[in-house]
Design an enzyme around this catalytic site. Structure first.
Site, PDB file in Angstrom:
ATOM      1  N   SER A   1     105.383  16.992  82.443  1.00 49.03           N
ATOM      2  CA  SER A   1     105.523  15.710  81.560  1.00 49.03           C
ATOM      3  C   SER A   1     104.494  15.669  80.418  1.00 49.03           C
ATOM      4  CB  SER A   1     105.520  14.555  82.393  1.00 49.03           C
ATOM      5  OG  SER A   1     105.856  13.413  81.902  1.00 49.03           O
ATOM      6  N   HIS A   2     103.553  14.716  80.604  1.00 46.83           N
ATOM      7  CA  HIS A   2     102.824  14.605  79.650  1.00 46.83           C
ATOM      8  C   HIS A   2     101.606  15.425  79.303  1.00 46.83           C
ATOM      9  CE1 HIS A   2     100.311  12.604  82.672  1.00 46.83           C
ATOM     10  NE2 HIS A   2      99.220  12.996  82.086  1.00 46.83           N
TER      11      HIS A   2
ATOM     12  N   ASP B   1     103.708  15.159  71.036  1.00 47.76           N
ATOM     13  CA  ASP B   1     102.740  15.318  70.369  1.00 47.76           C
ATOM     14  C   ASP B   1     102.893  15.801  68.925  1.00 47.76           C
ATOM     15  OD1 ASP B   1     100.520  15.643  68.700  1.00 47.76           O
ATOM     16  OD2 ASP B   1      99.398  16.355  70.479  1.00 47.76           O
TER      17      ASP B   1
ATOM     18  N   ASP C   1     107.727  10.602  74.779  1.00 48.89           N
ATOM     19  CA  ASP C   1     106.619  11.396  74.987  1.00 48.89           C
ATOM     20  C   ASP C   1     106.577  12.685  74.296  1.00 48.89           C
ATOM     21  OD1 ASP C   1     108.303  11.781  77.189  1.00 48.89           O
ATOM     22  OD2 ASP C   1     106.868  12.093  78.545  1.00 48.89           O
TER      23      ASP C   1
ATOM     24  N   LYS D   1     111.340   6.775  85.175  1.00 49.39           N
ATOM     25  CA  LYS D   1     111.100   5.864  84.105  1.00 49.39           C
ATOM     26  C   LYS D   1     112.258   6.460  82.800  1.00 49.39           C
ATOM     27  CE  LYS D   1     106.692   8.269  83.285  1.00 49.39           C
ATOM     28  NZ  LYS D   1     106.132   8.649  84.448  1.00 49.39           N
TER      29      LYS D   1
ATOM     30  N   ASP E   1     110.552  10.601  79.327  1.00 49.96           N
ATOM     31  CA  ASP E   1     110.573   9.466  80.329  1.00 49.96           C
ATOM     32  C   ASP E   1     109.826   8.593  79.888  1.00 49.96           C
ATOM     33  OD1 ASP E   1     108.409  11.092  80.808  1.00 49.96           O
ATOM     34  OD2 ASP E   1     108.451  10.900  83.003  1.00 49.96           O
ATOM     35  N   ARG E   2     108.839   8.614  78.945  1.00 46.35           N
ATOM     36  CA  ARG E   2     107.973   7.796  78.290  1.00 46.35           C
ATOM     37  C   ARG E   2     108.701   7.249  77.058  1.00 46.35           C
ATOM     38  NH1 ARG E   2     101.880   8.938  79.721  1.00 46.35           N
ATOM     39  NH2 ARG E   2     101.921   9.775  81.667  1.00 46.35           N
TER      40      ARG E   2
HETATM   41  C1  VG1 Z   1      99.918   9.408  84.568  1.00 48.01           C
HETATM   42  C2  VG1 Z   1     100.339   7.884  84.411  1.00 48.01           C
HETATM   43  C3  VG1 Z   1     101.081   7.252  85.497  1.00 48.01           C
HETATM   44  C4  VG1 Z   1     102.472   8.212  85.612  1.00 48.01           C
HETATM   45  C5  VG1 Z   1     102.095   9.769  85.766  1.00 48.01           C
HETATM   46  C6  VG1 Z   1     103.324  10.429  85.493  1.00 48.01           C
HETATM   47  O1  VG1 Z   1      99.202   9.539  86.155  1.00 48.01           O
HETATM   48  O2  VG1 Z   1      98.991   7.181  84.649  1.00 48.01           O
HETATM   49  O3  VG1 Z   1     101.285   6.147  85.293  1.00 48.01           O
HETATM   50  O4  VG1 Z   1     103.422   7.678  86.472  1.00 48.01           O
HETATM   51  O5  VG1 Z   1     101.060  10.052  84.496  1.00 48.01           O
HETATM   52  O6  VG1 Z   1     103.719  10.408  83.996  1.00 48.01           O
HETATM   53  P1  VG1 Z   1      97.676   9.825  86.297  1.00 48.01           P
HETATM   54  O7  VG1 Z   1      97.690  10.061  87.717  1.00 48.01           O
HETATM   55  O8  VG1 Z   1      97.239  11.150  85.701  1.00 48.01           O
HETATM   56  O9  VG1 Z   1      97.155   8.830  85.963  1.00 48.01           O
HETATM   57  V1  VG1 Z   1     104.535  11.516  83.157  1.00 48.01           V
HETATM   58  O10 VG1 Z   1     105.428  11.009  81.851  1.00 48.01           O
HETATM   59  O11 VG1 Z   1     103.221  12.920  83.053  1.00 48.01           O
HETATM   60  O12 VG1 Z   1     105.692  12.129  84.522  1.00 48.01           O
HETATM   61 CO    CO Z   2     106.928  12.044  80.657  1.00 46.95          CO
END
Ligand code: VG1
Ligand code: CO
Length: 664
Positions: free
Chosen positions: A179-180, A355, A353, A478, A365-366
Site C-alpha cells: 500500500s502506502h 507519489d 495513494d 477503504k 484505497d486512500r
Molecule cells: C497506516 C495508517 C493506518 C492505515 C494503514 C494501512 O498504519 O496509519 O491508518 O490503515 O497505514 O494503510 P500505521 O500502522 O503505519 O500507522 V494502506 O493505504 O498502507 O493499506
Molecule cells: Co493504500
C-alpha cells in the site's frame, strides 16, 4: 516442469508462459461451476467475440511437489498485512513459507474446490508472486483463481470481486500490496489475506499464520504448472496429462468490471454527469501512477480531466500517502501551493495513494479531497460525508446510515462529557452509534458484519481513518474512488438549483459544516525510520508520565496545568474490545487529553519494514460561534499544542531528529 505439454504454443511454454490453445468461448463470466462450463465448451467454436470469455487449455502435470523449507523470522503481519523489504521477500522460499502458513491456517476444507482471488497493486515483484501463489493454490485444491489482468486489482476492487463476482463465491483473496509503502527492488513488498466477507483477516487468523510460519517444514506446489500469460483475459484451464480432466484454472478478469458496476449501483451517475457538464464545474483526479488510474478512467473518463492515470512499477524510496507533499502536482493545480498556470483551479480535486514526484502509485484505497485553494482533512471529509448521508443515493435507498466508526487517532475523542467532535458530533446529532477502533481497516469489518455474527445490524456503516482512508459497508476496505464519488454527489446535491456561476464548492460545504458542528484543527507529525529503541523509549516515557500523573491525583476532575495554559485531564493508552466478537487489542497508542478538548496521541506505526516510525497526532477543537477563530490558519491554530507535544514526547531529543519526515 516435468514435461512440456503445452499443445498450442510450445515456445511460450518453454519460456514458462502458458498461452494454451483457445478451445472456445462463452458469454459473460458464467454462473455455473467452471467444471460444467468446461465440459460444455470443450471442442466448441474457436476464438471469442466481444463480451465472450476466451478459454485457453493447457495440458500439464498436476503432480504436487512438497518442498522442504525452514522458518524465516518475523513473518508477523502488522497493521495491514506482512510488509518487508522486497529483498526479504525475494529470498527463496520466503513467499512460499508465508503462503503455506496462510493456507494451513484457513478452516479445514476452505480451499478445496474453491475460488480464490489473487492480485496486487503492480509493484515490483507483483507478477512473479501471482504466479507462485497460483501454483501453490493448485496444490491446495483450489479449483479456480481470479486474477486481474496483468495481475492488477486495486485493494477496494479486490474486496469487491470477493464479495460481488458471481454473487460472492470467492473464499477470499491474497492481495499483494504494501500500500502506502514505497515499492521497487530496494523498497517494500507486502501481502495480506482478505477473508470471505472481502475484508482483511482479523488478528486471530494472522496470529495463527505467524505461529505456523515459525514451525514450517515444507510447502506444497504444483511445479509443473506453467506461468499464466496475465495479459490475456480469459480462462486459462489446466488439464492433467494423465486424466485429461480439468483440475485447475486461472481466470484473468477485467480488473475494473465488478468495481465499476458496483459504483454505478451505488451512485446516481446521471446526476453526477449533469453536475460535471456544468460550465462552472470542473473535476481533476490524480491517479498518482497507481492502480487507481484504470478505475478512474473507466468512471470519470468521459466526465472530467485525469492526471497521472497510468500505473507504473516503481523504484526508489519514500512514502506515497496521498498528501500535499506527495501529490504536489495536484496541490499546485488546485492553487494550494503557488499560483496554478492558466486561470482558476478546478472545483474538485482528488488523489488516490501514490507519489507523483517519483511516479509511483499504490493500491487506490486512500483518497485526498481538495477544493479550489482549499484542503479537506481526512477527518473532516469523513464527518462531512456522514452529515450528507441523505445525499448519497444507496444510503437513502437503504433507509440511511445505521452507524459510524473511526479509528482512534481520527478526529476526535470525547474528552469532555457531552461534547463529541468531528464525526462524533455528526453521530450524536443523527442519533447514531459511534465506534472508536484501533488503527487499521480490519477492525471495521466485524462492525459491518455484526448482524451476521449474532449482533445488531450496524450496516450501512460509514467509517474512516485520519490517514486518508474513507469507506463504508459497500465493501470491506477503504475506497479512494468511492470517496471521490461521495464528494461529487455532495456537490451535486448542493447544486441542484444553483444558477450557473454560483456553484457551491468544496470550501463552502466544509465551512458550513464547521459553522454547524465546530472545527477540529488537526495535524500529524511522522518521524519515519527512526531507531526502534528510541521509539520504544518515547512510548515508555509517556506511559511512566501517565502513572505519575495518576499517582499525583490528577485526572478529569483535577487537571494538571501545563505550559501555554493547557490543562491535562487524562493520560491513557487506547485498548479496544470488539463489541461483536469480544476480542481485545491493547497498547494502541498513548493519549493525552486536555480539558479544552484538545488531544495529543502518539503511537508507533505498524506498517514499516525497517526501524520504527513515530506518529504524533495533534488536534484542537474550536466550537462554532467565533467566525474568526473557526476560519483560522490550521498551522497557527495548532502551534502551541504542537510545541507542547514535542516537549512532552521528547521526540527530537530521543530520536535526534530536528524535524518530522512528513507533516500532514
Ligand atoms: C497506516 C495508517 C493506518 C492505515 C494503514 C494501512 O498504519 O496509519 O491508518 O490503515 O497505514 O494503510 P500505521 O500502522 O503505519 O500507522 V494502506 O493505504 O498502507 O493499506
Ligand atoms: Co493504500
Amino acid at each position: 516442469m516435468k514435461r512440456c505439454c503445452c499443445r498450442a504454443a510450445p515456445l511460450l511454454a518453454l519460456l514458462g508462459i502458458a498461452r494454451g490453445r483457445p478451445v472456445g468461448s462463452m458469454r459473460g463470466g458464467g454462473g455455473t461451476s467452471f467444471l460444467s462450463n468446461m465440459c460444455r465448451l470443450r471442442g466448441g467454436q474457436h476464438g471469442a467475440a466481444a463480451g465472450e470469455t476466451q478459454i485457453f487449455e493447457t495440458v500439464v502435470s498436476s503432480e504436487v511437489t512438497r518442498v522442504a523449507t525452514s522458518p524465516f523470522e518475523g513473518q508477523k503481519p502488522g497493521t495491514s498485512g506482512l510488509r518487508k523489504k522486497t529483498s526479504v521477500f525475494l529470498q527463496p522460499g520466503y513467499l512460499e513459507n508465508f503462503i503455506q502458513s496462510l493456507f494451513d491456517s484457513l478452516p479445514d476444507g476452505e480451499l478445496r474446490g474453491a475460488t480464490l482471488v489473487v492480485s496486487g497493486d503492480g509493484r515490483y515483484g507483483n507478477a512473479a508472486a501471482v504466479q507462485i501463489i497460483c501454483k501453490m493454490a493448485a496444490a491446495h485444491g483450489v479449483a479456480r483463481v481470479w486474477v486481474g489482468r496483468d495481475g492488477l486489482l486495486s485493494t477496494p476492487a479486490a474486496s469487491c470481486v470477493i464479495r460481488e463476482r458471481e454473487g460472492g463465491v470467492a473464499c477470499g483473496g491474497v492481495i499483494l500490496s504494501a500500500s502506502h509503502n514505497p515499492g521497487g527492488p530496494d523498497a517494500d513488498f507486502g501481502i495480506k489475506y482478505n477473508v470471505r466477507n472481502g475484508g482483511p483477516a482479523l488478528e486471530s487468523l494472522t496470529e495463527e499464520v505467524y505461529e505456523r510460519s515459525t514451525q514450517i517444514r515444507e510447502y506444497a506446489i504444483v511445479a509443473g504448472l506453467p506461468d499464466v500469460d496475465l495479459s490475456l483475459e480469459g480462462r486459462h484451464v489446466f488439464v492433467d496429462e494423465k486424466g485429461g480432466a480439468p483440475h485447475f484454472e486461472v481466470e484473468v478478469i477485467d480488473p475494473t468490471e465488478d468495481y465499476v458496476a458496483l459504483m454505478a449501483s451505488l451512485f446516481d451517475f446521471d446526476a453526477l454527469r449533469s453536475l460535471l457538464r456544468r460550465p462552472d464545474m470542473s473535476l481533476v483526479f490524480d491517479g498518482m501512477h497507481g492502480v487507481a488510474g484504470p478505475y478512474a478512467r473507466a468512471i470519470f473518463g468521459a466526465l472530467g480531466a485525469l492526471l497521472n492515470c497510468i500505473p507504473s512499477e516503481d523504484f526508489g524510496g519514500g512514502h506515497p500517502d496521498p498528501n500535499l507533499t506527495y501529490a504536489a502536482a495536484l496541490a499546485k493545480l488546485m492553487g494550494l501551493t503557488g499560483q496554478p498556470a492558466g486561470g482558476e483551479p478546478p472545483v474538485l480535486g482528488a488523489a488516490a495513494d501514490g507519489d507523483d514526484r517519483l511516479q509511483r502509485g499504490r493500491d487506490a484505497d486512500r483518497n485526498m479531497i481538495v477544493g479550489r485553494r482549499f484542503f479537506v482533512t481526512p477527518s473532516d471529509s469523513l464527518a462531512v460525508i456522514a452529515a450528507h448521508a441523505h445525499a448519497l443515493p444507496w444510503l437513502a435507498r437503504q433507509g440511511g446510515l445505521r452507524a459510524l466508526a473511526r479509528s482512534m487517532p481520527t478526529s476526535g475523542g470525547r474528552p469532555r462529557l457531552g461534547e463529541g467532535r468531528a464525526v462524533d458530533r455528526v453521530a450524536e446529532e443523527l442519533g447514531l452509534p459511534l465506534f472508536e477502533t484501533p488503527t487499521g481497516w480490519k477492525y471495521f469489518g466485524n462492525l459491518m458484519d455484526s448482524h451476521l455474527l449474532g449482533g445488531a445490524d450496524l450496516s450501512p456503516l460509514l467509517c474512516g481513518e485520519e490517514s486518508f482512508g474513507t469507506g463504508s459497508s459497500h465493501i470491506r476496505e477503504k475506497d479512494g474512488l468511492w470517496a471521490v464519488l461521495c464528494w461529487a454527489s455532495i456537490l451535486a446535491h448542493h447544486n441542484v438549483d444553483t444558477p450557473e456561476g454560483q456553484l457551491v464548492g468544496v470550501e463552502e460545504v466544509v465551512t458550513q459544516h464547521w459553522r454547524r458542528f465546530g472545527r477540529n484543527f488537526y495535524t500529524r507529525y511522522d518521524y519515519e525510520n527512526v531507531d526502534a529503541a528510541a521509539a520504544e523509549e518515547i512510548v515508555e516515557r509517556l506511559r511512566a508520565m501517565g502513572s505519575s500523573f495518576r499517582g499525583a491525583g490528577y485526572g478529569p476532575s483535577e487537571p494538571q496545568l501545563l505550559q501555554d495554559g493547557f490543562a491535562l485531564a487524562t493520560i491513557d493508552e487506547f485498548s479496544y474490545r470488539d463489541p461483536v466478537d469480544s476480542s481485545t487489542t491493547s497498547q494502541q497508542g498513548v493519549r493525552l487529553l486536555f480539558a479544552d478538548g484538545s488531544r495529543i496521541v502518539l503511537r508507533l506505526s505498524g506498517t514499516g519494514s525497517v526501524g520504527a516510525t513515530v506518529r504524533i497526532y495533534i488536534e484542537r477543537y474550536q466550537p462554532p460561534g467565533d467566525e474568526y477563530a473557526l476560519l483560522a490558519n490550521a498551522t497557527d491554530a495548532l502551534r502551541p499544542l504542537v510545541d507542547l507535544a514535542l516537549h512532552l514526547s521528547q521526540v527530537r531529543e530521543l530520536t535526534g531528529r530536528e524535524a518530522p519526515t512528513v507533516i500532514t
